[in-house]
Design an enzyme around this catalytic site. Structure first.
Site, PDB file in Angstrom:
ATOM      1  N   ARG A 120       0.812  -1.220   0.000  1.00 38.79           N
ATOM      2  CA  ARG A 120       0.000   0.000   0.000  1.00 38.79           C
ATOM      3  C   ARG A 120       0.844   1.269   0.000  1.00 38.79           C
ATOM      4  O   ARG A 120       0.357   2.334  -0.378  1.00 38.79           O
ATOM      5  CB  ARG A 120      -1.002  -0.032   1.147  1.00 38.79           C
ATOM      6  CG  ARG A 120      -2.079  -1.120   0.914  1.00 38.79           C
ATOM      7  CD  ARG A 120      -3.126  -1.152   2.004  1.00 38.79           C
ATOM      8  NE  ARG A 120      -2.589  -1.245   3.331  1.00 38.79           N
ATOM      9  CZ  ARG A 120      -2.422  -2.371   4.023  1.00 38.79           C
ATOM     10  NH1 ARG A 120      -2.754  -3.529   3.491  1.00 38.79           N
ATOM     11  NH2 ARG A 120      -1.940  -2.341   5.240  1.00 38.79           N
TER      12      ARG A 120
ATOM     13  N   GLU B  76       2.093  -5.383  13.335  1.00 39.16           N
ATOM     14  CA  GLU B  76       1.143  -5.427  14.440  1.00 39.16           C
ATOM     15  C   GLU B  76       0.818  -6.864  14.804  1.00 39.16           C
ATOM     16  O   GLU B  76       0.525  -7.183  15.934  1.00 39.16           O
ATOM     17  CB  GLU B  76      -0.177  -4.716  14.076  1.00 39.16           C
ATOM     18  CG  GLU B  76      -0.056  -3.274  13.662  1.00 39.16           C
ATOM     19  CD  GLU B  76       0.172  -3.120  12.166  1.00 39.16           C
ATOM     20  OE1 GLU B  76      -0.796  -2.850  11.424  1.00 39.16           O
ATOM     21  OE2 GLU B  76       1.333  -3.277  11.744  1.00 39.16           O
TER      22      GLU B  76
END
Length: 170
Positions: free
Chosen positions: A58, A95
């Site tokens: 992204r 994460e």
């Protein structure tokens, strides 16, 4: 423009308790996508950068059009094993996992000012690794720019003095 209206939030993805910020709903609207890139351009054009580096995948959809808008080059930061020429690599934590990023050894000349651009600043692992790769090649990290910053995850605190610029904050 209220860009948050164009971000879809998906509950419990990719795992329980995560509220995933889906930018695909912003990207599919050409006028909104263009406005977001133009707003980011306004926030970074004073930095006098030579290049933009964006981590896969992204970071490409933010960094490449931003580089085009600014008239500077774009450097893809890829996952390990994806670059065809000689590359440097660094490990990082996400994460929810671990991975490895790579950059071509000849992507940056010493002293070039580089903006790192990505869609999201969460815990900061991807960007810390991107900063490290740029610095290993002698580049100067001018700032890190994001479409979205998840302030509650404190990724900004891990940037070791690198300026953080974000269009949206949650």
């Amino acid at each position: 423009m209220n860009f948050k209206e164009h971000i879809r939030v998906i509950e419990n993805f990719p795992q329980e308790g995560i509220r995933f910020k889906d930018i695909t709903t912003l990207l599919q609207k050409g006028d909104v996508y263009q406005a977001a890139i133009n707003e980011m351009k306004k926030k970074v054009e004073h930095l006098q950068i030579d290049l933009i580096a964006g981590p896969e995948a992204r970071g490409f959809v933010v960094g490449a059009p931003l580089a085009y808008a600014l008239g500077v080059g774009f450097i893809p930061i890829r996952k390990s094993g994806k670059l065809p020429a000689e590359a440097i690599e660094a490990d990082y934590s996400l994460e929810y996992g671990k991975d490895k990023l790579a950059m071509h050894k000849d992507a940056i000349q010493p002293g070039q000012r580089v903006l790192i651009a990505d869609d999201l600043l969460a815990t900061g692992g991807t960007i810390q690794t991107s900063i490290s790769l740029v610095q290993q090649l002698g580049g100067e990290v001018a700032a890190a720019a994001f479409l979205i910053e998840l302030g509650y995850l404190n990724g900004r605190d891990k940037m070791n003095g690198v300026e953080v610029i974000s269009l949206l904050q949650y």
